[in-house]
Design a protein around this motif. Structure first.
Motif, mmCIF file in Angstrom:
data_model
loop_
_atom_site.group_PDB
_atom_site.id
_atom_site.type_symbol
_atom_site.label_atom_id
_atom_site.label_comp_id
_atom_site.label_asym_id
_atom_site.label_seq_id
_atom_site.Cartn_x
_atom_site.Cartn_y
_atom_site.Cartn_z
ATOM 1 N N UNK A 36 0.813 -1.225 0.000
ATOM 2 C CA UNK A 36 0.000 0.000 0.000
ATOM 3 C C UNK A 36 0.841 1.267 0.000
ATOM 4 N N UNK A 37 2.124 1.155 0.228
ATOM 5 C CA UNK A 37 3.052 2.277 0.108
ATOM 6 C C UNK A 37 2.803 3.447 1.034
ATOM 7 N N UNK A 38 3.164 4.612 0.530
ATOM 8 C CA UNK A 38 3.101 5.858 1.298
ATOM 9 C C UNK A 38 1.678 6.179 1.757
ATOM 10 N N UNK A 39 0.688 5.800 0.971
ATOM 11 C CA UNK A 39 -0.697 6.091 1.353
ATOM 12 C C UNK A 39 -1.038 5.473 2.710
ATOM 13 N N UNK A 46 -2.557 10.314 9.848
ATOM 14 C CA UNK A 46 -3.836 11.024 9.966
ATOM 15 C C UNK A 46 -4.648 10.513 11.149
ATOM 16 N N UNK A 47 -4.656 9.205 11.359
ATOM 17 C CA UNK A 47 -5.386 8.633 12.491
ATOM 18 C C UNK A 47 -4.804 9.113 13.818
ATOM 19 N N UNK A 48 -3.483 9.147 13.901
ATOM 20 C CA UNK A 48 -2.846 9.610 15.141
ATOM 21 C C UNK A 48 -3.151 11.094 15.358
ATOM 22 N N UNK A 49 -3.002 11.902 14.317
ATOM 23 C CA UNK A 49 -3.250 13.343 14.428
ATOM 24 C C UNK A 49 -4.689 13.621 14.852
ATOM 25 N N UNK A 50 -5.630 12.847 14.329
ATOM 26 C CA UNK A 50 -7.044 13.046 14.678
ATOM 27 C C UNK A 50 -7.300 12.769 16.155
ATOM 28 N N UNK A 51 -6.479 11.945 16.776
ATOM 29 C CA UNK A 51 -6.653 11.624 18.188
ATOM 30 C C UNK A 51 -5.989 12.602 19.142
ATOM 31 N N UNK A 59 1.082 22.839 17.584
ATOM 32 C CA UNK A 59 1.908 21.641 17.729
ATOM 33 C C UNK A 59 2.828 21.444 16.524
ATOM 34 N N UNK A 60 3.958 20.838 16.811
ATOM 35 C CA UNK A 60 4.891 20.361 15.790
ATOM 36 C C UNK A 60 4.798 18.851 15.912
ATOM 37 N N UNK A 61 4.308 18.189 14.869
ATOM 38 C CA UNK A 61 3.952 16.782 14.953
ATOM 39 C C UNK A 61 4.694 15.990 13.889
ATOM 40 N N UNK A 62 5.443 14.984 14.334
ATOM 41 C CA UNK A 62 6.223 14.164 13.419
ATOM 42 C C UNK A 62 5.981 12.695 13.723
ATOM 43 N N UNK A 63 5.747 11.916 12.673
ATOM 44 C CA UNK A 63 5.643 10.466 12.812
ATOM 45 C C UNK A 63 6.663 9.854 11.862
ATOM 46 N N UNK A 64 7.567 9.032 12.405
ATOM 47 C CA UNK A 64 8.590 8.375 11.597
ATOM 48 C C UNK A 64 8.384 6.862 11.663
ATOM 49 N N UNK A 65 8.650 6.188 10.555
ATOM 50 C CA UNK A 65 8.520 4.735 10.485
ATOM 51 C C UNK A 65 9.890 4.125 10.197
#
Length: 72
Positions: A36-39, A46-51, A59-65
Motif C-alpha cells: 500500500x506504500x506511502x498512502x 492522519x489517524x494519530x493526528x485526529x486523536x 503543535x509540531x507533529x512528526x511520525x517516523x517509520x
C-alpha cells in the motif's frame, strides 16, 4: 497497532510556551506497507493526528517509520 501489524512505538513530547513538540517513532516489519506504500503511512499519521487534543496550530507533529529499532 495490532490492526496495522506495527511492532512497537516510542513517543517524545515536549512543551515550550504554548507549543507542543510531538515525535512518534513506529517500528514496523521490514516489508510493512510494501503493497500500500506511502498512502498507508499517511493514513496512520492522519489517524494519530485526529486523536490529538492539541490544535494543529499549536503543535509540531512528526511520525517516523522504521524497521530498525535503533532508529526509534
Amino acid at each position: 497497532m495490532q490492526r496495522e501489524g506495527l511492532r512497537q512505538y516510542f513517543s517524545h513530547v515536549a512543551k515550550a510556551g504554548r507549543g507542543h513538540y510531538i515525535e512518534i517513532h513506529i517500528v514496523t516489519a521490514p516489508d510493512f506497507a510494501s503493497d500500500r506504500g506511502i498512502a498507508l503511512l499517511d493514513d496512520i499519521r492522519e489517524q494519530i493526528a485526529a486523536g490529538l487534543s492539541i490544535p494543529p496550530e499549536r503543535r509540531w507533529f512528526t511520525v517516523a517509520f522504521t524497521a530498525d529499532p535503533r532508529w526509534a
